[in-house]
Scaffold this motif. Structure first.
Motif, PDB file in Angstrom:
ATOM      1  N   ARG B   3       0.926  -1.045   0.001  1.00 60.74           N
ATOM      2  CA  ARG B   3       0.014  -0.120  -0.102  1.00 60.74           C
ATOM      3  C   ARG B   3       0.916   1.199  -0.010  1.00 60.74           C
ATOM      4  NH1 ARG B   3      -4.947   0.120   1.182  1.00 60.74           N
ATOM      5  NH2 ARG B   3      -4.667   2.171   2.216  1.00 60.74           N
ATOM      6  N   SER B   4       0.251   2.143  -0.646  1.00 58.15           N
ATOM      7  CA  SER B   4       1.087   3.610  -0.396  1.00 58.15           C
ATOM      8  C   SER B   4       0.838   4.363   0.694  1.00 58.15           C
ATOM      9  CB  SER B   4       0.733   4.425  -1.726  1.00 58.15           C
ATOM     10  OG  SER B   4      -0.648   4.493  -1.871  1.00 58.15           O
ATOM     11  N   GLY B   5       0.061   3.692   1.637  1.00 61.92           N
ATOM     12  CA  GLY B   5      -0.598   4.458   2.943  1.00 61.92           C
ATOM     13  C   GLY B   5       0.598   5.112   3.715  1.00 61.92           C
ATOM     14  N   GLN B   6       0.684   6.266   4.218  1.00 66.40           N
ATOM     15  CA  GLN B   6       1.566   6.812   4.937  1.00 66.40           C
ATOM     16  C   GLN B   6       1.642   6.566   6.509  1.00 66.40           C
ATOM     17  OE1 GLN B   6       3.704   9.469   3.502  1.00 66.40           O
ATOM     18  NE2 GLN B   6       3.165   8.170   1.911  1.00 66.40           N
ATOM     19  N   LEU B   7       0.622   5.741   6.786  1.00 61.68           N
ATOM     20  CA  LEU B   7       0.456   5.699   8.269  1.00 61.68           C
ATOM     21  C   LEU B   7       1.410   4.259   8.988  1.00 61.68           C
ATOM     22  CD1 LEU B   7      -1.176   6.493  10.826  1.00 61.68           C
ATOM     23  CD2 LEU B   7      -2.996   4.557  10.216  1.00 61.68           C
ATOM     24  N   LEU B   8       2.112   4.610   9.741  1.00 57.24           N
ATOM     25  CA  LEU B   8       2.932   3.550  10.496  1.00 57.24           C
ATOM     26  C   LEU B   8       2.090   3.217  11.959  1.00 57.24           C
ATOM     27  CD1 LEU B   8       6.557   3.193  10.826  1.00 57.24           C
ATOM     28  CD2 LEU B   8       5.478   3.233  13.012  1.00 57.24           C
ATOM     29  N   PRO B  45      -7.263  -6.153  20.905  1.00 57.03           N
ATOM     30  CA  PRO B  45      -8.342  -5.184  21.190  1.00 57.03           C
ATOM     31  C   PRO B  45      -7.989  -3.733  21.108  1.00 57.03           C
ATOM     32  CG  PRO B  45      -8.535  -7.094  22.486  1.00 57.03           C
ATOM     33  CD  PRO B  45      -7.249  -7.297  21.806  1.00 57.03           C
ATOM     34  N   ARG B  46      -6.739  -3.325  21.565  1.00 53.70           N
ATOM     35  CA  ARG B  46      -6.226  -1.958  21.859  1.00 53.70           C
ATOM     36  C   ARG B  46      -5.938  -1.383  20.593  1.00 53.70           C
ATOM     37  NH1 ARG B  46      -6.049  -1.184  27.692  1.00 53.70           N
ATOM     38  NH2 ARG B  46      -7.524  -2.355  28.371  1.00 53.70           N
ATOM     39  N   ILE B  47      -5.320  -2.302  19.890  1.00 54.14           N
ATOM     40  CA  ILE B  47      -4.816  -1.815  18.380  1.00 54.14           C
ATOM     41  C   ILE B  47      -6.377  -1.354  17.589  1.00 54.14           C
ATOM     42  CG2 ILE B  47      -4.015  -2.381  16.204  1.00 54.14           C
ATOM     43  CD1 ILE B  47      -2.001  -4.097  17.449  1.00 54.14           C
ATOM     44  N   ARG B  48      -7.397  -2.297  17.937  1.00 53.19           N
ATOM     45  CA  ARG B  48      -8.581  -1.771  17.273  1.00 53.19           C
ATOM     46  C   ARG B  48      -9.158  -0.635  17.544  1.00 53.19           C
ATOM     47  NH1 ARG B  48     -12.628  -6.507  17.201  1.00 53.19           N
ATOM     48  NH2 ARG B  48     -12.489  -6.044  19.522  1.00 53.19           N
ATOM     49  N   ARG B  55      -9.905   7.399  13.800  1.00 49.07           N
ATOM     50  CA  ARG B  55     -10.864   7.469  12.590  1.00 49.07           C
ATOM     51  C   ARG B  55     -10.010   6.848  11.467  1.00 49.07           C
ATOM     52  NH1 ARG B  55     -11.109  12.198  11.299  1.00 49.07           N
ATOM     53  NH2 ARG B  55      -9.866  13.098  13.191  1.00 49.07           N
ATOM     54  N   ARG B  56      -9.430   5.663  11.847  1.00 52.73           N
ATOM     55  CA  ARG B  56      -8.282   5.001  10.854  1.00 52.73           C
ATOM     56  C   ARG B  56      -8.863   3.640  10.809  1.00 52.73           C
ATOM     57  NH1 ARG B  56      -6.910   9.874  11.174  1.00 52.73           N
ATOM     58  NH2 ARG B  56      -5.012  10.537  10.580  1.00 52.73           N
ATOM     59  N   SER B  57      -8.665   3.160   9.528  1.00 51.12           N
ATOM     60  CA  SER B  57      -8.628   1.678   9.482  1.00 51.12           C
ATOM     61  C   SER B  57      -7.389   0.687   9.586  1.00 51.12           C
ATOM     62  CB  SER B  57      -9.652   1.595   8.235  1.00 51.12           C
ATOM     63  OG  SER B  57      -9.127   0.311   7.534  1.00 51.12           O
ATOM     64  N   ILE B  58      -7.445  -0.613   9.786  1.00 52.31           N
ATOM     65  CA  ILE B  58      -6.070  -1.210   9.776  1.00 52.31           C
ATOM     66  C   ILE B  58      -5.902  -1.110   8.188  1.00 52.31           C
ATOM     67  CG2 ILE B  58      -7.383  -3.495   9.335  1.00 52.31           C
ATOM     68  CD1 ILE B  58      -4.144  -2.739  11.512  1.00 52.31           C
ATOM     69  N   ARG B  59      -6.666  -0.924   7.390  1.00 53.35           N
ATOM     70  CA  ARG B  59      -6.039  -0.741   5.820  1.00 53.35           C
ATOM     71  C   ARG B  59      -5.486   0.430   5.572  1.00 53.35           C
ATOM     72  NH1 ARG B  59      -6.138  -5.835   3.208  1.00 53.35           N
ATOM     73  NH2 ARG B  59      -7.702  -6.937   4.218  1.00 53.35           N
ATOM     74  N   ASP B  60      -5.490   1.276   6.463  1.00 48.78           N
ATOM     75  CA  ASP B  60      -4.822   2.557   6.224  1.00 48.78           C
ATOM     76  C   ASP B  60      -3.264   2.370   6.626  1.00 48.78           C
ATOM     77  OD1 ASP B  60      -6.753   4.029   5.231  1.00 48.78           O
ATOM     78  OD2 ASP B  60      -7.472   4.437   7.229  1.00 48.78           O
ATOM     79  N   VAL B  61      -2.978   1.265   7.141  1.00 51.82           N
ATOM     80  CA  VAL B  61      -1.622   1.143   7.954  1.00 51.82           C
ATOM     81  C   VAL B  61      -0.576   0.677   6.740  1.00 51.82           C
ATOM     82  CG1 VAL B  61      -0.201  -0.347   9.270  1.00 51.82           C
ATOM     83  CG2 VAL B  61      -2.268   0.633  10.205  1.00 51.82           C
ATOM     84  N   GLY B  62       0.342   1.563   6.477  1.00 52.56           N
ATOM     85  CA  GLY B  62       1.444   1.090   5.425  1.00 52.56           C
ATOM     86  C   GLY B  62       2.689   0.583   5.749  1.00 52.56           C
ATOM     87  N   ALA B  63       2.786   0.560   7.274  1.00 52.06           N
ATOM     88  CA  ALA B  63       4.162  -0.133   7.576  1.00 52.06           C
ATOM     89  C   ALA B  63       3.707  -0.430   9.184  1.00 52.06           C
ATOM     90  CB  ALA B  63       5.317   0.885   7.484  1.00 52.06           C
ATOM     91  N   VAL B  64       4.687  -1.323   9.799  1.00 56.17           N
ATOM     92  CA  VAL B  64       4.423  -1.973  11.198  1.00 56.17           C
ATOM     93  C   VAL B  64       5.730  -1.762  11.623  1.00 56.17           C
ATOM     94  CG1 VAL B  64       3.599  -3.875  12.420  1.00 56.17           C
ATOM     95  CG2 VAL B  64       2.536  -3.366  10.300  1.00 56.17           C
ATOM     96  N   ALA B  65       5.935  -1.286  12.941  1.00 56.63           N
ATOM     97  CA  ALA B  65       6.987  -1.446  13.735  1.00 56.63           C
ATOM     98  C   ALA B  65       6.666  -2.066  15.013  1.00 56.63           C
ATOM     99  CB  ALA B  65       7.622   0.006  13.843  1.00 56.63           C
TER     100      ALA B  65
END
Lengths: 365, 242
Positions: B3-8, B45-48, B55-65
């Protein structure tokens, strides 16, 4: 209904795809035997570490071999327990995450129930396995468990008996360490026993009266007493630069009758397991006997049960006896039919029992 | 594909305090809470919730640290399992961050050498030293495990101690001439520090292998010097401005 199953309760990292609880589309198992061999048994900390690095490739391969993508999966199933907490948590957290991202139902499965449902599975390219009929008696025997249950329908288990000390597979592992036969013990002892003669030595059978319970620790001690006569150096653990002590096989004199002792040990375990299972089948009017768990792969146990059982004896293919995820996905199908679901707060249950009901209630004094 | 999402999304589960952050160049949302030993039951559950609250969806995540430790082995495995599965299911990069790097990071602006540490149990701490090299900050290639009492020994110049000791041991750090001791809240691992460090790596096109990435398992009991752990030796902790 296509279910992705995930299993990491002990030392196998496994993922599988199963259709309708019956048909295995893929069944990927990464064994850790190579990792634990030098320790003479499973080192829990090392098992969990290995799961962390193998789980993603194993799942990816299971989907690839089943030729399904996430969009074709109807649910994600995972072993919640019983098992090693540090191992279970890898599978549970991964399964929950996949269910979350893919927006699929999450189905928690009892590892023991999974073993039972391995008997419902047909492997790819094999003739269709008939569905077992109820009531049935199932002997679950593995490295961690020895349970005899009466099953009257899906999910309806009555505990008839269980081991009071060591599990049957654990007994094989311990005996194999004493005999210097390596790990895992079951296959090693079966192989050595082929060259041996049961009855040359006499090892005790713990019948425990009319009970359907089992006990194997006395058997192991009796084996140790005989072996001590031949021993030059007992098995031991040595601390190396590794953080976990390694297992060093015992040393024996040239005349030690390893094969005969292995044969007698196996016969002693098998006699008690088969006799009690056959007796339970008679007493409770079972239509068939099922074997489940890793020790169900033992040829002597299968043969003895065929001799003693009044009804047909069934067991899964060897690849479905060992810990695997196809059995988890299979059991999950029948759980899903009954509406069993979990949310993202699902936790691991290291001590999860299979059965909540017992046949004989303790009398109130 | 990716994805090209900017959200980490950053995740740290190496201790009883669980930390998570959403970051896209600045902090979108953060959560720090006391999970006790309930990591498996509470983290997802806390990530959700964190996503929903912002107001973000898990699909907005573009990288995971995810933090790689040192810390509680099972705690680390919870974060690692979730992060790997997220990276796999979303098909986005995975980035491992050493907890000690994140602890050192906010103090780089002081320009002093930094010793970052975490408590390892059995009366021991694991630490790493950081020093300025040109415009970058560099970590020593090995982690060291010592008794808590030895943490501040051998420090010559004014060194920032980054980390928190259990109650009675904090005394050991106070009033020593060679030590600069920031306030406690600046020595507690914060979600955004992890996110920001990972964000720099992500923007630089880096990623860690999803299958092979492992926590760092430091056995506190014995050795004085922890044998070479798999660290990216050339890894730099950059100060905030570039």
């Amino acid at each position: 209904m296509i279910i992705l199953g995930i299993e990491t309760s002990c030392d196998e990292t496994a993922a599988a795809v199963v259709r309708d609880g019956r048909f295995v589309l893929s069944n990927v198992i990464r064994s850790q035997v190579d990792l634990h061999e030098r320790y003479g048994g499973v080192v829990p900390e090392l098992a969990s570490r290995r799961h962390v690095t193998t789980i993603v490739p194993v799942i990816d391969l299971a989907l690839e071999q089943a030729e399904v993508g996430p969009s074709q999966i109807d649910a994600v199933a995972v072993t919640e327990g019983p098992g090693l907490a540090g191992s279970l948590l890898v599978g549970v957290n991964v399964a929950k995450t996949l269910a979350f991202v893919w927006e699929k139902p999450l189905i928690p499965v009892n590892h023991l129930e999974g073993h039972v449902y391995a008997n419902w599975l047909t492997l790819p390219g094999q003739e269709e396995v008939q569905e077992p009929s109820f009531p049935l008696v199932c002997l679950i025997v593995s490295g961690g468990h020895t349970e005899l249950v009466l099953m009257r329908g899906h999910g309806d288990y009555i505990l008839l008996g269980r081991t009071l000390d060591d599990a049957a597979g654990e007994a094989f592992d311990k005996a194999a360490r004493l005999l210097g036969l390596g790990f895992p013990g079951g296959p090693a002892i079966q192989k050595a026993a082929e060259r041996g003669r049961p009855g040359r030595f006499s090892l005790p059978r713990a019948w425990l009266g009319d009970s359907y319970d089992f006990s194997f620790s006395g058997l192991k001690t009796a084996l140790l007493r005989i072996l001590e006569q031949y021993q030059r150096r007992p098995p031991r653990r040595v601390t190396t630069r590794q953080p976990f002590p390694e297992y060093v096989a015992p040393e024996y004199g040239p005349n030690v009758p390893i094969a005969d002792l292995a044969a007698e040990f196996q016969a002693a375990v098998v006699d008690v397991l088969a006799e009690k299972t056959a007796r339970a089948a008679r007493e409770f009017g079972a239509t068939m006997v099922l074997l489940a768990g890793g020790v169900a792969a033992n040829a002597a146990l299968r043969q003895r049960l065929h001799e003693l059982s009044p009804v047909p004896v069934r067991y899964p293919a060897p690849i479905l006896c060992t810990d695997n995820a196809a059995m988890i996905a299979g059991a999950a199908y029948y759980l899903a039919q009954r509406g069993v679901r979990a949310d993202l707060d699902l936790d691991v249950q290291a001590q999860l029992p299979l059965v909540t009901r017992t046949l004989i209630q303790t009398a109130v004094p | 594909m990716g994805r090209s999402g900017q959200l980490l999304l950053a995740l740290e589960t190496s201790g009883e305090q669980v930390a998570m952050a959403l970051y896209d160049g600045s902090v979108i949302g953060e959560l720090l809470y006391d999970a006790g030993r309930e990591h498996t039951a509470t983290v997802l559950p806390r990530i959700r919730e964190l996503l929903a609250d912002n107001r973000r969806s898990i699909r907005d995540v573009g990288a995971v640290a995810v933090t790689t430790g040192p810390g509680s082995f099972n705690g680390l495995r919870v974060g690692m399992s979730i992060a790997k599965a997220l990276s796999y299911a979303l098909d986005v990069p995975l980035l491992g961050v050493l907890t000690l790097d994140a602890l050192a990071y906010p103090h780089t602006a002081l320009g002093r050498p930094i010793r970052a540490f975490v408590v390892a149990g059995r009366g021991r701490v694991v630490y790493a030293d950081y020093r300025r090299q040109g415009v970058a900050w560099v970590r020593d290639s090995s982690l060291r495990s010592v008794r808590i009492e030895e943490l501040a020994e051998g420090l010559m110049s004014q060194t920032v101690l980054a980390g928190a000791l259990p109650g009675e041991h904090e005394q050991l750090l106070r009033g020593r001439p060679a030590i600069i001791l920031p306030p406690p809240s600046l020595r507690q691992l914060r979600p955004a520090w992890i996110a920001e460090l990972a964000f720099h790596r992500w923007r630089a096109g880096e990623a860690d292998p999803v299958a092979a990435l492992e926590p760092i398992y430091v056995h506190g009991g014995g050795a004085e010097i922890v044998p070479p752990v798999q660290l990216p030796v050339s890894y730099e902790v950059r100060s905030g401005q570039e």
